[in-house]
Structures are given as structure tokens and as C-alpha cells.
Design an enzyme around this catalytic site. Structure first.
Site, PDB file in Angstrom:
ATOM      1  N   LYS A  86      29.793  52.371  32.405  1.00  0.00           N
ATOM      2  CA  LYS A  86      30.671  51.673  33.348  1.00  0.00           C
ATOM      3  C   LYS A  86      32.075  51.576  32.739  1.00  0.00           C
ATOM      4  CE  LYS A  86      30.769  47.446  36.197  1.00  0.00           C
ATOM      5  NZ  LYS A  86      30.105  46.145  36.471  1.00  0.00           N
ATOM      6  N   SER A 161      29.283  45.185  41.378  1.00  0.00           N
ATOM      7  CA  SER A 161      30.426  46.011  41.051  1.00  0.00           C
ATOM      8  C   SER A 161      30.056  47.339  40.395  1.00  0.00           C
ATOM      9  CB  SER A 161      31.371  45.252  40.124  1.00  0.00           C
ATOM     10  OG  SER A 161      30.752  44.980  38.886  1.00  0.00           O
ATOM     11  N   SER A 185      26.000  42.261  39.314  1.00  0.00           N
ATOM     12  CA  SER A 185      26.539  43.624  39.363  1.00  0.00           C
ATOM     13  C   SER A 185      25.704  44.714  38.712  1.00  0.00           C
ATOM     14  CB  SER A 185      27.938  43.650  38.759  1.00  0.00           C
ATOM     15  OG  SER A 185      28.831  43.047  39.645  1.00  0.00           O
TER      16      SER A 185
HETATM   17  N1  GLN Z   1      29.679  40.407  43.338  1.00  0.00           N
HETATM   18  C1  GLN Z   1      29.880  39.338  42.411  1.00  0.00           C
HETATM   19  C2  GLN Z   1      31.338  39.008  42.349  1.00  0.00           C
HETATM   20  O1  GLN Z   1      32.072  39.594  43.065  1.00  0.00           O
HETATM   21  C3  GLN Z   1      29.328  39.716  41.064  1.00  0.00           C
HETATM   22  C4  GLN Z   1      30.220  40.551  40.266  1.00  0.00           C
HETATM   23  C5  GLN Z   1      29.632  40.936  38.929  1.00  0.00           C
HETATM   24  O2  GLN Z   1      28.478  40.668  38.628  1.00  0.00           O
HETATM   25  N2  GLN Z   1      30.478  41.496  38.104  1.00  0.00           N
HETATM   26  O3  GLN Z   1      31.748  38.188  41.618  1.00  0.00           O
END
Ligand code: GLN
Length: 506
Positions: A86, A161, A185
Site C-alpha cells: 500500500k 482505503s 481499511s
Molecule cells: N473508511 C474509514 C475512514 O474513512 C476507515 C479508513 C481506514 O481504515 N484507513 O476513516
């Protein structure tokens, strides 16, 4: 998108590939090349990668081959098996953007600890994967570099994400990937792409060189197509790191042994709690039906399954969306146009403050700006107690709900997401709907506990993958793997991935 032919090297899982490489039946170079060819063939349609590092990956693979040819022991159980990283972990030989324009083409002067551990384990890095900007989002549509598509249906999102890592796995561009999980994410993209992803116990995977979103919640973790592959990668990246002040000084739970033990397919003596608050009639019917079938499978495996209540979980989302933006507003202050990446208006006619404002206005996307503003507001004098302080109290209560539940069960389960992957564009203009997509995953982050998503089947109405979320107390990551491996065997791993459904064939 069709899976590769069965005989293709990219069709194998990581454990199988490692075995063949270490027995010198196939070279790490061939395996890496096969994945680079697959990337070349399919990623134009998916956009899982932001950067592909073919030459460096092949060089790393050849190094592993040379060591094996010289009779040396493999550097790790996954030596020679390539991986997709990532783009939020720093790398000295590839740009690190975190999906943001503000870091376009930025090169880090140092490797993150996770990067360094992967390299030391002889794992070739295929490239960096797409993500929502600074890991804020649930669909990868907040990437400044364009969205990633779901391999099962390219009109749908791959989750976020970490949608790039999950899509790379699901489309067989990589057998291994790394994600980060602040509110879901890793698990949520895993669920909606039919892959496996684990958020380890907070503090067990180093955050050194991981570009921060919300430091008290962020945790890197392993992703793969099988539970064993995920466990093998988990043990490569986890472990104490003196360079991360929140790193736990304790042995990593034996997740590989647990995955192997689970694969025997017997969960006698294991008590599993279904979280009442995370199984709602408002969820997609096919998700609930698949989840209920999973509960039956776990019962058939010998587990005792009962319902438990965690009443404060209904407030977890609100607390999360105050705590996360508060930390974001502080963490992202470092992007000041002086130290990293983009600089706008530096033409001698603007003050340093103006350059900073112009750079942040041009470099950050709308979701990042929204969270910086919410966080700044929540932390400001006069509002701190009412918002941030209140949210911290809820966080404590969420942790207490978990503690109470774990007094009578070994693990908790829920659907990983309330629906299968949604269509690209469906939620981009509705931040609240986007936030609600992480309803089931974020309570664990607030508590710092580990959790894992394992494929549970496909929703009958759309044929899209559904994930089963398994949660455990801190430092009990091994329980996740035992239960997930047993479940995977019972469902039939072959059906889990590569199964081509009506909607999956494009
Ligand atoms: N979708 C969640 C957010 O927008 C989680 C993001 C993540 O785990 N990095 O904060």
C-alpha cells in the site's frame, strides 16, 4: 475479470509458491515475472497499482534464487514470493504518495519498518497500491490518482482505503499485499473483493514509516487470498520495533500455528459471540443470509455460537468520526509546503504563510479538507470537552463492551460490511453514507483489538463477495486465524477465490 488459467504461476497462493521456490522447482524470478506480466495484462482495467517496480522486484527475486542456489536456507517462509505494498509505507526506491497530490513523486529518505522487514524476508516488492488519500475513505475513490475497480465487477468499488491492495490480490496480480486499517481499511476491502485481510492488535506491527492518518488507530496488516498465506505474512511484519513508541514489547501471537491448527476443521470448545448490534435488518438481505449461513457452518464445526450485546457500538461511529479527524488535523499539519512534496506559489511574491495555504488548498482533496476542518473544530477551545473529550469517553465505553463480551466468548463475529461492493460514484457525494460503510469494522480500532475478514460466500442478489468478520481480544490474534482457517476449510477454499459468478465475468 477472469482468473488466470489454473496452471499459471499467478493462480497459486503464497504458501504453495514459496514451497516450490524453496524446493527450486520454479525460480523466484519466474514467479515475479509472471505477476509482472499479469499486472501488465490486467491493471489497465483495474488501476490497483500507482507504481510498478519491475526491475527492482526481479532483482530482489534473483537475489533469493542466488541464495537458494548457493545452498542457503530461505530467508523466511515467504522468501521469493512477491507482494503489493500500500502506497502509505515509505520506500527509498519508489515514490510514496499516500494517494495524495501533495506527495506526488515524493521519495522518502528511509524505508518504513514494514518495508525493511519485507525486504529482509526476501519478498520482492512488485509496486505500490492505490488508496484513498491519506487512508480516508471506504472506496478508493478519494485517491488523487483516480479510483481502483473491483475485479468481480469493474463498475463497482473495491472498498477502501486499501482498495488497490485488495484488487491486486483478487485479480491475481499479487499473491500477497499489505494494507493499513484505521477504521476498516484492510477488512472492508478484503470483504468486498473476496480476499482475506487482518488488522493485528494495535502496537504489534510497527508504524515507523507509515504515513499517519490517526495515530492511535492506525495499524498495518497482512492481506492475501487464503488464511494461511495471511498468517505467514503476519509473522513476517509483526514484532517489537524500538522506533515506534507504541510498539508492544511482547512476542507476536503464533498465528501460523493457529492457522494450521484451524485447518484441521474442528472448533470444539470455542465459544463465538454474534454481536447483536452488528447484524441489522437494514443490511443487504444477501449479506445477512450469507452471514447466517456462516454461523451455521461454525456451529457445524463444533463451536458454540451465541448472541451477545455490545450496546455502545451504536455510538462508535460518532466517536470515531471525532477522534479520527482530530488526530488527522494534527498529523497533517506537517504538510506545510516546506518539508515535503508539493509547493505552490513559491515565486517570491507570496509570504511563507500564503505558500502554505495555497499548497494545502491545491494539494489536499475534499475529504481530507473536510476532516481537517472537523478535527480542528472538535479540538478548539470551548468545544474540546463537548466533542473530542466526549468521544474519548465513548471510546472507553466501547472497550468496556468488548471486555464484557469476552468474559463469555472467545471471539466475536459479524458481517464485515453492511452491503456488498457498491457502484463507483454511488456514495461520493454523500460522506455520511460512505462513513456508515465502516459501521461493523471500526469498533475494533477504537479498542485496539485484532480482527480479520475471511470470505464467507456471495450474496445471491448480485453475486458479489461477502466477508465474515472475526474479532478477538488484544494479543489474541491467533484465535482469529484458528477460527478463520477452520471456516475456510469448511467452505472450501477453492470456491472462495477464483469462483466466477455471473456478475464477475466481464
Ligand atoms: N473508511 C474509514 C475512514 O474513512 C476507515 C479508513 C481506514 O481504515 N484507513 O476513516
Amino acid at each position: 475479470m477472469l482468473p488466470p488459467d489454473e496452471g499459471d504461476l499467478t493462480a497459486s497462493g503464497a504458501a504453495a509458491l514459496a514451497d516450490r521456490i524453496h524446493r527450486r522447482e520454479v525460480s523466484a524470478e519466474e514467479v515475479t515475472r509472471a505477476h509482472l506480466d499479469r499486472i501488465e495484462a490486467v491493471d489497465e482495467r483495474l488501476h490497483a497499482f500507482l507504481h510498478v517496480a519491475g526491475d527492482a522486484a526481479l532483482a530482489a527475486a534473483r537475489q533469493v534464487d542466488a541464495e537458494l542456489a548457493a545452498g542457503e536456507e530461505p530467508r523466511s517462509p515467504l522468501a521469493g514470493v512477491p507482494l503489493a505494498l500500500k502506497d502509505v509505507f515509505t520506500t527509498t526506491d519508489m515514490p510514496t504518495t499516500a494517494g495524495s497530490k501533495i506527495l506526488e513523486n515524493w521519495m522518502s529518505p528511509y524505508d518504513s519498518t514494514v518495508t525493511a522487514r519485507l525486504r529482509a524476508a526476501g519478498i520482492p516488492l512488485l509496486g505500490k497500491t492505490n488508496m484513498d488519500e491519506f487512508a480516508m475513505g471506504s472506496s478508493t475513490e478519494n485517491s488523487a490518482y483516480g479510483p481502483t475497480r473491483n475485479p468481480w465487477d469493474t463498475t463497482r468499488v473495491p472498498g477502501g482505503s486499501g482498495g488497490g491492495s485488495a484488487a491486486a490480490l483478487a485479480s491475481y496480480q499479487a499473491p500477497l499485499a499489505i494494507g493499513t486499517d484505521t477504521g476498516g481499511s484492510i477488512r472492508q476491502p478484503a470483504a468486498v473483493t473476496g480476499t482475506v485481510g487482518c488488522k493485528p492488535t494495535y502496537g504489534t506491527v510497527s508504524r515507523y514509516g507509515l504515513i499517519a492518518c490517526a495515530s492511535s488507530l492506525d495499524q498495518g496488516g497482512p492481506c492475501a487470498r487464503t488464511v494461511l498465506d495471511t498468517a505467514l505474512l503476519h509473522e513476517v511484519i509483526a514484532g517489537h520495533d524500538p522506533r515506534d513508541s507504541t510498539s508492544i514489547k511482547a512476542p507476536v501471537p503464533s498465528v501460523v500455528a493457529a492457522a494450521r491448527a484451524g485447518a484441521v476443521g474442528d472448533l470444539t470448545g470455542v465459544t463465538i459471540g454474534v454481536v447483536r448490534e452488528l447484524r441489522s435488518d437494514a443490511y443487504q438481505p444477501g449479506v445477512i443470509a450469507t452471514f447466517d449461513a456462516a454461523v451455521k457452518t461454525l456451529t457445524d464445526l463444533g463451536a458454540t455460537v451465541k448472541e451477545v450485546s455490545c450496546p455502545v457500538f451504536t455510538d462508535a461511529l460518532s466517536a470515531y468520526y471525532l477522534i479520527l479527524p482530530s488526530e488527522v488535523s494534527s498529523n497533517l499539519a506537517r504538510f506545510d509546503a516546506m518539508r515535503y512534496g508539493l509547493r505552490v506559489g513559491d515565486d517570491g511574491t507570496h509570504s511563507a504563510e500564503e505558500v502554505m495555504a495555497m499548497t494545502r488548498a491545491a494539494g489536499f482533496g475534499p475529504e481530507v479538507k473536510r476532516r481537517i476542518m472537523i478535527g480542528t473544530y472538535a479540538l478548539s477551545a470551548g468545544y474540546y470537552d463537548a466533542y473530542y473529550g466526549q468521544a474519548l469517553k465513548v471510546r472507553t465505553l466501547v472497550a468496556r463492551d468488548f471486555d464484557a463480551a469476552y468474559e463469555s466468548v472467545d471471539v466475536l463475529i459479524s458481517p464485515t460490511t453492511p452491503s456488498t461492493a457498491f457502484a463507483l460514484g454511488e456514495k461520493v457525494d454523500d460522506p455520511m453514507a460512505m462513513y456508515l460503510y465502516d459501521l461493523c469494522t471500526l469498533p475494533t480500532n477504537l479498542a485496539g483489538h485484532p480482527a480479520l475478514s475471511v470470505p464467507a460466500g456471495h450474496a445471491p442478489e448480485d453475486g458479489m463477495p461477502v466477508g465474515l468478520q472475526i474479532m478477538a481480544p488484544a494479543m489474541a490474534d491467533d484465535r482469529l486465524y484458528r477460527v478463520a482457517a477452520a471456516f475456510e476449510v469448511a467452505r472450501g477454499a477453492a470456491e472462495t477465490v477464483g469462483a466466477v459468478t455471473g456478475s464477475g465475468v466481464q
